[in-house]
Design a protein around this motif. Structure first.
Motif, PDB file in Angstrom:
ATOM      1  N   GLN A 275       0.822  -1.211   0.000  1.00  0.00           N
ATOM      2  CA  GLN A 275       0.000   0.000   0.000  1.00  0.00           C
ATOM      3  C   GLN A 275       0.858   1.264   0.000  1.00  0.00           C
ATOM      4  OE1 GLN A 275      -3.515  -2.110   2.669  1.00  0.00           O
ATOM      5  NE2 GLN A 275      -3.292   0.118   2.801  1.00  0.00           N
ATOM      6  N   GLN A 276       1.725   1.358  -1.032  1.00  0.00           N
ATOM      7  CA  GLN A 276       2.523   2.556  -1.166  1.00  0.00           C
ATOM      8  C   GLN A 276       2.859   2.836  -2.626  1.00  0.00           C
ATOM      9  OE1 GLN A 276       5.986   1.768   1.291  1.00  0.00           O
ATOM     10  NE2 GLN A 276       7.125   0.910  -0.437  1.00  0.00           N
TER      11      GLN A 276
ATOM     12  N   LYS B  15      -8.992  -4.756  -1.589  1.00  0.00           N
ATOM     13  CA  LYS B  15      -7.584  -5.133  -1.781  1.00  0.00           C
ATOM     14  C   LYS B  15      -7.468  -6.615  -2.085  1.00  0.00           C
ATOM     15  CE  LYS B  15      -3.115  -5.154   0.641  1.00  0.00           C
ATOM     16  NZ  LYS B  15      -2.398  -4.723   1.857  1.00  0.00           N
TER      17      LYS B  15
ATOM     18  N   GLY C 199       2.248   6.290   1.416  1.00  0.00           N
ATOM     19  CA  GLY C 199       1.316   5.203   1.652  1.00  0.00           C
ATOM     20  C   GLY C 199      -0.104   5.598   1.265  1.00  0.00           C
ATOM     21  N   PHE C 200      -0.947   4.598   1.088  1.00  0.00           N
ATOM     22  CA  PHE C 200      -2.351   4.876   0.788  1.00  0.00           C
ATOM     23  C   PHE C 200      -3.240   3.849   1.471  1.00  0.00           C
ATOM     24  CE2 PHE C 200      -0.875   2.127  -2.692  1.00  0.00           C
ATOM     25  CZ  PHE C 200      -1.874   1.173  -2.795  1.00  0.00           C
ATOM     26  N   GLU C 201      -4.497   4.229   1.654  1.00  0.00           N
ATOM     27  CA  GLU C 201      -5.474   3.360   2.293  1.00  0.00           C
ATOM     28  C   GLU C 201      -6.341   2.671   1.239  1.00  0.00           C
ATOM     29  OE1 GLU C 201      -5.619   2.746   5.572  1.00  0.00           O
ATOM     30  OE2 GLU C 201      -3.845   4.037   5.777  1.00  0.00           O
ATOM     31  N   ILE C 202      -6.776   1.468   1.541  1.00  0.00           N
ATOM     32  CA  ILE C 202      -7.712   0.760   0.673  1.00  0.00           C
ATOM     33  C   ILE C 202      -8.504  -0.223   1.536  1.00  0.00           C
ATOM     34  CG2 ILE C 202      -5.961  -0.961   0.041  1.00  0.00           C
ATOM     35  CD1 ILE C 202      -7.399  -1.237  -2.683  1.00  0.00           C
ATOM     36  N   ASP C 203      -9.777  -0.351   1.249  1.00  0.00           N
ATOM     37  CA  ASP C 203     -10.616  -1.304   1.958  1.00  0.00           C
ATOM     38  C   ASP C 203     -10.026  -2.711   1.815  1.00  0.00           C
ATOM     39  OD1 ASP C 203     -13.458  -2.064   3.080  1.00  0.00           O
ATOM     40  OD2 ASP C 203     -13.134  -3.347   1.328  1.00  0.00           O
TER      41      ASP C 203
END
Length: 201
Positions: free
Chosen positions: A147-148, A166, A158-162
Protein backbone atom coordinates in the motif's frame (compact mmCIF):
# COMPACT_ATOMS: atom_id res chain seq x y z
CA UNK A 1 -10.10 -10.02 -14.20
CA UNK A 2 -6.34 -9.58 -14.21
CA UNK A 3 -4.89 -9.69 -10.67
CA UNK A 4 -3.14 -6.57 -9.39
CA UNK A 5 0.04 -6.81 -7.33
CA UNK A 6 2.94 -4.50 -8.13
CA UNK A 7 2.99 -2.18 -11.12
CA UNK A 8 5.98 -0.15 -12.20
CA UNK A 9 5.50 1.74 -15.41
CA UNK A 10 5.50 4.97 -17.34
CA UNK A 11 3.19 7.52 -15.72
CA UNK A 12 1.07 10.02 -17.65
CA UNK A 13 0.43 13.44 -16.06
CA UNK A 14 -3.11 14.87 -16.33
CA UNK A 15 -3.09 17.65 -13.71
CA UNK A 16 -6.51 19.05 -14.58
CA UNK A 17 -9.28 18.67 -11.99
CA UNK A 18 -12.75 17.28 -12.78
CA UNK A 19 -11.80 15.13 -15.76
CA UNK A 20 -15.14 13.49 -16.47
CA UNK A 21 -16.23 10.17 -17.91
CA UNK A 22 -17.41 11.75 -21.16
CA UNK A 23 -13.88 13.01 -21.75
CA UNK A 24 -12.46 9.59 -20.92
CA UNK A 25 -14.82 7.86 -23.39
CA UNK A 26 -17.30 9.84 -25.51
CA UNK A 27 -20.83 8.46 -25.29
CA UNK A 28 -21.12 7.72 -29.02
CA UNK A 29 -18.70 4.79 -28.61
CA UNK A 30 -20.55 3.09 -25.79
CA UNK A 31 -22.75 0.94 -28.04
CA UNK A 32 -19.72 -0.81 -29.52
CA UNK A 33 -18.67 -4.32 -28.55
CA UNK A 34 -15.79 -4.29 -26.10
CA UNK A 35 -12.94 -5.06 -28.45
CA UNK A 36 -9.85 -2.93 -27.91
CA UNK A 37 -11.78 -0.19 -26.13
CA UNK A 38 -8.43 1.50 -25.61
CA UNK A 39 -8.73 3.09 -29.04
CA UNK A 40 -11.50 5.30 -27.64
CA UNK A 41 -9.50 6.44 -24.61
CA UNK A 42 -9.70 10.26 -24.42
CA UNK A 43 -10.63 10.09 -28.11
CA UNK A 44 -11.83 13.64 -28.66
CA UNK A 45 -8.81 15.06 -26.87
CA UNK A 46 -6.37 12.79 -28.70
CA UNK A 47 -7.79 13.25 -32.20
CA UNK A 48 -9.23 16.06 -34.28
CA UNK A 49 -12.36 15.85 -36.45
CA UNK A 50 -10.39 14.17 -39.23
CA UNK A 51 -9.11 11.49 -36.83
CA UNK A 52 -5.59 12.93 -36.88
CA UNK A 53 -3.64 13.02 -33.61
CA UNK A 54 -3.73 16.43 -31.96
CA UNK A 55 -0.17 17.78 -31.60
CA UNK A 56 0.79 18.48 -28.02
CA UNK A 57 -1.78 16.23 -26.36
CA UNK A 58 -0.08 14.20 -23.65
CA UNK A 59 -1.16 10.75 -24.88
CA UNK A 60 0.20 11.55 -28.34
CA UNK A 61 3.68 12.17 -26.92
CA UNK A 62 5.97 9.17 -27.67
CA UNK A 63 7.47 9.58 -24.19
CA UNK A 64 4.27 8.16 -22.72
CA UNK A 65 3.93 5.15 -25.00
CA UNK A 66 2.97 2.02 -23.10
CA UNK A 67 1.96 3.97 -19.99
CA UNK A 68 0.55 1.96 -17.06
CA UNK A 69 -0.11 4.71 -14.50
CA UNK A 70 -2.17 7.87 -14.78
CA UNK A 71 -1.57 10.78 -12.36
CA UNK A 72 -4.55 13.13 -12.28
CA UNK A 73 -6.09 16.13 -10.58
CA UNK A 74 -8.92 16.00 -8.08
CA UNK A 75 -12.37 14.49 -8.73
CA UNK A 76 -11.12 12.29 -11.55
CA UNK A 77 -13.89 10.27 -13.22
CA UNK A 78 -16.74 12.55 -12.21
CA UNK A 79 -19.91 12.81 -14.32
CA UNK A 80 -21.94 9.88 -15.58
CA UNK A 81 -21.83 6.37 -14.16
CA UNK A 82 -20.65 4.73 -17.40
CA UNK A 83 -18.45 1.71 -16.67
CA UNK A 84 -17.11 2.09 -20.21
CA UNK A 85 -14.80 4.83 -18.89
CA UNK A 86 -12.90 2.20 -16.95
CA UNK A 87 -13.08 -0.27 -19.87
CA UNK A 88 -11.24 2.19 -22.08
CA UNK A 89 -8.57 3.01 -19.48
CA UNK A 90 -7.94 -0.68 -18.79
CA UNK A 91 -7.81 -1.60 -22.48
CA UNK A 92 -5.45 1.31 -23.16
CA UNK A 93 -3.09 -0.21 -20.60
CA UNK A 94 -3.61 1.80 -17.43
CA UNK A 95 -3.43 -0.38 -14.31
CA UNK A 96 -3.61 2.41 -11.73
CA UNK A 97 -4.95 5.94 -11.48
CA UNK A 98 -3.53 8.25 -8.79
CA UNK A 99 -5.47 11.34 -7.75
CA UNK A 100 -6.45 13.37 -4.67
CA UNK A 101 -10.08 12.24 -5.13
CA UNK A 102 -12.37 10.35 -7.52
CA UNK A 103 -15.96 10.26 -8.62
CA UNK A 104 -17.53 7.63 -6.34
CA UNK A 105 -19.13 5.48 -9.05
CA UNK A 106 -16.02 5.64 -11.22
CA UNK A 107 -13.91 4.53 -8.28
CA UNK A 108 -16.15 1.52 -7.63
CA UNK A 109 -16.13 0.63 -11.34
CA UNK A 110 -12.33 0.58 -11.23
CA UNK A 111 -12.34 -2.14 -8.58
CA UNK A 112 -14.62 -4.27 -10.77
CA UNK A 113 -12.25 -4.05 -13.75
CA UNK A 114 -8.79 -4.55 -12.28
CA UNK A 115 -7.81 -0.87 -12.23
CA UNK A 116 -6.52 0.43 -8.89
CA UNK A 117 -7.78 3.91 -7.92
CA UNK A 118 -5.32 5.37 -5.41
CA UNK A 119 -6.21 8.41 -3.32
CA UNK A 120 -3.08 10.36 -2.42
CA UNK A 121 -2.56 13.69 -0.64
CA UNK A 122 -2.59 16.70 -2.99
CA UNK A 123 1.00 17.58 -2.09
CA UNK A 124 2.27 14.14 -3.13
CA UNK A 125 0.25 14.30 -6.37
CA UNK A 126 1.90 17.70 -6.99
CA UNK A 127 5.28 16.09 -6.34
CA UNK A 128 4.55 13.33 -8.85
CA UNK A 129 3.37 15.81 -11.46
CA UNK A 130 6.50 17.93 -10.97
CA UNK A 131 8.69 14.84 -11.45
CA UNK A 132 6.85 13.93 -14.65
CA UNK A 133 7.13 17.49 -15.96
CA UNK A 134 10.90 17.38 -15.46
CA UNK A 135 11.26 13.90 -16.89
CA UNK A 136 8.54 12.87 -19.37
CA UNK A 137 8.34 9.11 -19.53
CA UNK A 138 9.49 8.61 -15.95
CA UNK A 139 8.17 5.57 -14.11
CA UNK A 140 6.05 5.34 -10.98
CA UNK A 141 5.73 2.21 -8.84
CA UNK A 142 2.44 1.18 -7.23
CA UNK A 143 2.72 -1.54 -4.58
CA UNK A 144 -0.71 -2.85 -3.58
CA UNK A 145 0.43 -5.43 -0.97
CA UNK A 146 2.55 -2.75 0.73
CA UNK A 147 0.00 0.00 0.00
CA UNK A 148 2.52 2.56 -1.17
CA UNK A 149 3.47 4.59 -4.21
CA UNK A 150 7.06 5.41 -5.14
CA UNK A 151 7.72 8.57 -7.16
CA UNK A 152 10.44 8.84 -9.84
CA UNK A 153 12.57 10.83 -7.37
CA UNK A 154 12.35 8.07 -4.76
CA UNK A 155 9.70 9.69 -2.60
CA UNK A 156 7.26 7.23 -1.05
CA UNK A 157 3.66 7.72 0.07
CA UNK A 158 1.32 5.20 1.65
CA UNK A 159 -2.35 4.88 0.79
CA UNK A 160 -5.47 3.36 2.29
CA UNK A 161 -7.71 0.76 0.67
CA UNK A 162 -10.62 -1.30 1.96
CA UNK A 163 -9.35 -4.77 2.93
CA UNK A 164 -12.05 -6.53 0.90
CA UNK A 165 -11.30 -4.50 -2.23
CA UNK A 166 -7.58 -5.13 -1.78
CA UNK A 167 -8.07 -8.89 -1.48
CA UNK A 168 -10.28 -9.01 -4.60
CA UNK A 169 -7.75 -7.04 -6.65
CA UNK A 170 -4.86 -9.21 -5.51
CA UNK A 171 -6.82 -12.34 -6.49
CA UNK A 172 -8.28 -10.86 -9.68
CA UNK A 173 -11.89 -11.28 -8.55
CA UNK A 174 -14.80 -9.11 -9.64
CA UNK A 175 -18.26 -9.64 -8.10
CA UNK A 176 -19.12 -12.45 -10.52
CA UNK A 177 -15.80 -14.22 -9.97
CA UNK A 178 -16.26 -13.86 -6.22
CA UNK A 179 -19.70 -15.45 -6.39
CA UNK A 180 -18.44 -18.31 -8.57
CA UNK A 181 -15.61 -18.95 -6.12
CA UNK A 182 -18.31 -19.81 -3.56
CA UNK A 183 -20.08 -22.26 -5.87
CA UNK A 184 -19.51 -25.32 -3.65
CA UNK A 185 -20.92 -23.55 -0.59
CA UNK A 186 -23.89 -22.31 -2.62
CA UNK A 187 -24.56 -25.83 -3.94
CA UNK A 188 -24.43 -27.25 -0.40
CA UNK A 189 -26.87 -24.63 0.79
CA UNK A 190 -29.27 -25.42 -2.04
CA UNK A 191 -29.07 -29.16 -1.34
CA UNK A 192 -29.73 -28.67 2.38
CA UNK A 193 -32.58 -26.29 1.67
CA UNK A 194 -34.55 -28.96 -0.20
CA UNK A 195 -36.60 -31.19 2.09
CA UNK A 196 -36.94 -34.99 1.56
CA UNK A 197 -40.47 -34.47 0.16
CA UNK A 198 -38.98 -32.35 -2.59
CA UNK A 199 -40.65 -29.25 -1.21
CA UNK A 200 -38.62 -26.24 -0.23
CA UNK A 201 -38.66 -24.91 3.31
Amino acid sequence: MQPFDHVRGVAVPMPEADINTDQIVPGRFMHKVREDYGRFCFHDLRFDQTEQPRPGYVLNDPAYAGAAVLVAGSNFGCGSSREHAVFTLADYGFRAVLAPSFGDIFRNNCYQNGVLPVVLPPDFISRLLACLARQPGAQVEVDLPGQQVTAPDGGVCGFEIDAFRKDCLLKGLDDIDLTLSMREAIDRFEQNRIQPTGKTS
